[in-house]
Design a protein around this motif. Structure first.
Motif, PDB file in Angstrom:
ATOM      1  N   ALA A 101       1.078  -1.056  -0.085  1.00 13.59           N
ATOM      2  CA  ALA A 101       0.055   0.156  -0.102  1.00 13.59           C
ATOM      3  C   ALA A 101       0.857   1.385  -0.182  1.00 13.59           C
ATOM      4  O   ALA A 101       2.089   1.241   0.433  1.00 13.59           O
ATOM      5  CB  ALA A 101      -0.823  -0.001   1.310  1.00 13.59           C
ATOM      6  N   PRO A 102       0.313   2.472  -0.492  1.00  9.77           N
ATOM      7  CA  PRO A 102       1.176   3.574  -0.249  1.00  9.77           C
ATOM      8  C   PRO A 102       1.544   4.007   0.943  1.00  9.77           C
ATOM      9  O   PRO A 102       2.889   4.488   1.016  1.00  9.77           O
ATOM     10  CB  PRO A 102       0.202   4.473  -0.680  1.00  9.77           C
ATOM     11  N   ASP A 103       1.375   3.717   2.091  1.00 14.10           N
ATOM     12  CA  ASP A 103       1.818   3.874   3.318  1.00 14.10           C
ATOM     13  C   ASP A 103       2.828   2.950   3.870  1.00 14.10           C
ATOM     14  O   ASP A 103       3.353   2.838   4.960  1.00 14.10           O
ATOM     15  CB  ASP A 103       0.584   3.897   4.552  1.00 14.10           C
ATOM     16  N   GLY A 104       3.201   1.810   3.012  1.00 13.71           N
ATOM     17  CA  GLY A 104       4.276   0.845   3.180  1.00 13.71           C
ATOM     18  C   GLY A 104       3.915  -0.222   3.991  1.00 13.71           C
ATOM     19  O   GLY A 104       4.665  -1.143   4.155  1.00 13.71           O
ATOM     20  N   GLN A 105       2.565  -0.530   4.041  1.00 20.74           N
ATOM     21  CA  GLN A 105       2.131  -1.708   4.544  1.00 20.74           C
ATOM     22  C   GLN A 105       1.766  -2.743   3.622  1.00 20.74           C
ATOM     23  O   GLN A 105       1.429  -2.371   2.285  1.00 20.74           O
ATOM     24  CB  GLN A 105       0.984  -1.509   5.515  1.00 20.74           C
ATOM     25  N   LEU A 106       1.815  -4.049   3.899  1.00 24.91           N
ATOM     26  CA  LEU A 106       1.309  -5.101   2.901  1.00 24.91           C
ATOM     27  C   LEU A 106      -0.179  -5.064   2.959  1.00 24.91           C
ATOM     28  O   LEU A 106      -0.784  -4.592   4.025  1.00 24.91           O
ATOM     29  CB  LEU A 106       1.559  -6.237   3.585  1.00 24.91           C
ATOM     30  N   ILE A 107      -0.841  -5.167   1.861  1.00 27.59           N
ATOM     31  CA  ILE A 107      -2.210  -5.094   1.698  1.00 27.59           C
ATOM     32  C   ILE A 107      -2.636  -6.666   1.092  1.00 27.59           C
ATOM     33  O   ILE A 107      -1.984  -6.882   0.086  1.00 27.59           O
ATOM     34  CB  ILE A 107      -2.672  -3.920   1.018  1.00 27.59           C
ATOM     35  N   ILE A 108      -3.465  -7.319   1.587  1.00 30.08           N
ATOM     36  CA  ILE A 108      -3.971  -8.550   1.299  1.00 30.08           C
ATOM     37  C   ILE A 108      -5.558  -8.248   0.777  1.00 30.08           C
ATOM     38  O   ILE A 108      -6.324  -7.629   1.548  1.00 30.08           O
ATOM     39  CB  ILE A 108      -3.847  -9.545   2.428  1.00 30.08           C
ATOM     40  N   ASP A 109      -5.563  -9.224  -0.356  1.00 30.22           N
ATOM     41  CA  ASP A 109      -7.027  -8.979  -0.816  1.00 30.22           C
ATOM     42  C   ASP A 109      -7.544 -10.454  -0.989  1.00 30.22           C
ATOM     43  O   ASP A 109      -7.123 -11.115  -1.792  1.00 30.22           O
ATOM     44  CB  ASP A 109      -7.317  -8.291  -2.362  1.00 30.22           C
ATOM     45  N   LYS A 110      -8.428 -10.791  -0.198  1.00 32.02           N
ATOM     46  CA  LYS A 110      -9.042 -12.185   0.089  1.00 32.02           C
ATOM     47  C   LYS A 110      -9.923 -12.506  -1.097  1.00 32.02           C
ATOM     48  O   LYS A 110     -10.341 -13.625  -1.363  1.00 32.02           O
ATOM     49  CB  LYS A 110      -9.629 -12.545   1.419  1.00 32.02           C
ATOM     50  N   SER A 111     -10.410 -11.370  -1.909  1.00 33.54           N
ATOM     51  CA  SER A 111     -11.172 -11.710  -2.827  1.00 33.54           C
ATOM     52  C   SER A 111     -10.632 -12.038  -4.238  1.00 33.54           C
ATOM     53  O   SER A 111     -11.247 -12.743  -5.083  1.00 33.54           O
ATOM     54  CB  SER A 111     -12.085 -10.331  -3.127  1.00 33.54           C
ATOM     55  N   LYS A 112      -9.449 -11.905  -4.331  1.00 29.61           N
ATOM     56  CA  LYS A 112      -8.651 -12.327  -5.386  1.00 29.61           C
ATOM     57  C   LYS A 112      -7.720 -13.371  -4.946  1.00 29.61           C
ATOM     58  O   LYS A 112      -6.750 -13.427  -4.284  1.00 29.61           O
ATOM     59  CB  LYS A 112      -7.848 -11.141  -5.896  1.00 29.61           C
ATOM     60  N   LYS A 113      -8.104 -14.643  -5.650  1.00 29.59           N
ATOM     61  CA  LYS A 113      -7.179 -15.763  -5.306  1.00 29.59           C
ATOM     62  C   LYS A 113      -6.422 -16.386  -6.336  1.00 29.59           C
ATOM     63  O   LYS A 113      -6.575 -16.351  -7.725  1.00 29.59           O
ATOM     64  CB  LYS A 113      -8.172 -16.874  -4.934  1.00 29.59           C
ATOM     65  N   PHE A 114      -5.232 -16.916  -5.949  1.00 30.27           N
ATOM     66  CA  PHE A 114      -4.329 -17.771  -7.067  1.00 30.27           C
ATOM     67  C   PHE A 114      -4.168 -19.193  -6.992  1.00 30.27           C
ATOM     68  O   PHE A 114      -3.859 -19.423  -5.836  1.00 30.27           O
ATOM     69  CB  PHE A 114      -3.078 -16.951  -7.091  1.00 30.27           C
ATOM     70  N   LEU A 115      -4.657 -19.975  -7.898  1.00 31.06           N
ATOM     71  CA  LEU A 115      -4.697 -21.408  -7.722  1.00 31.06           C
ATOM     72  C   LEU A 115      -3.578 -22.070  -8.597  1.00 31.06           C
ATOM     73  O   LEU A 115      -3.464 -21.713  -9.623  1.00 31.06           O
ATOM     74  CB  LEU A 115      -5.963 -21.848  -8.410  1.00 31.06           C
TER      75      LEU A 115
END
Ligand code: FES
Length: 187
Positions: A158-172
């Motif tokens: 994220a712009p504030d330097g934190q990791l951002i996780i999006d659980k709606s987007k999955k990688f199989l």
């Protein structure tokens, strides 16, 4: 004369009778006409009130507010190379794994029937308590009934330097998506 007297005598009595009737009418709280008039207005106002309530209710539809699938997972430096972080399992059902290349997020949901596996550090694997499926640190299934690997989740900075996780987007893995952009945050 006698007839005239009788009339003159009868007249005051008649007047008294009509006076009594008037007093009777005055004593009655509502006449029949008033009653039906009030009842009509009450029905009308009741209908208007109910309609207003109904339309007001329409302005606030019954929406189920679910928690956002996106969350911030802190600074990348919070995660140690070679470690699986269980920090977000209880709140978000996510493990954060850091390896030599970067950081990825694994969805803590067994691909058999959806239980939450546990990370067993000493055995270097995720183990599902329901029917015994086992997954490697990377999320590959290797024992038990689970038909496919665990799913990875979109991760970015994220712009504030934190990791951002999006659980709606999955990688199989089975779709060859573990190498797709967003499946891993490279450091
Ligand atoms: S739900 Fe995990 S093994 Fe069945």
């Amino acid at each position: 004369m006698a007839q005239a007297k009788a009339v003159s005598k009868a007249t005051p009595a008649g007047k008294a009778g009509s006076k009594d009737k008037k007093e009777e009418q005055v004593d009655t709280l509502w006449s029949r006409r008033d009653f039906f008039s009030y009842a009509g207005w009450a029905s009308f106002l009741g209908a208007v009130g109910l309609s207003s309530l109904y339309f007001t209710r329409l302005l606030f539809p019954r929406v189920l507010f679910e928690p956002s699938p996106i969350f911030k997972a802190g600074n990348p430096m919070d995660y140690t190379v070679g470690e699986v972080s269980t920090k977000w399992v209880n709140d978000q059902r996510v493990w954060i794994v850091r390896d030599d290349e970067g950081i990825y997020a694994i969805f803590a949901l067994c691909t058999h029937l959806g239980c939450t596996p546990r990370w067993l550090r000493s055995e270097n694997k995720y183990k599902c308590p329901c029917h015994g499926s086992g997954f490697t640190r990377e999320g590959m299934h290797f024992e038990g009934p689970a038909p496919r690997p665990l799913e990875r989740l979109k991760i970015a900075l994220a712009p504030d330097g934190q990791l951002i996780i999006d659980k709606s987007k999955k990688f199989l893995y089975e779709k060859g998506q573990w190498g797709d952009p967003g499946s891993k945050f490279l450091i």
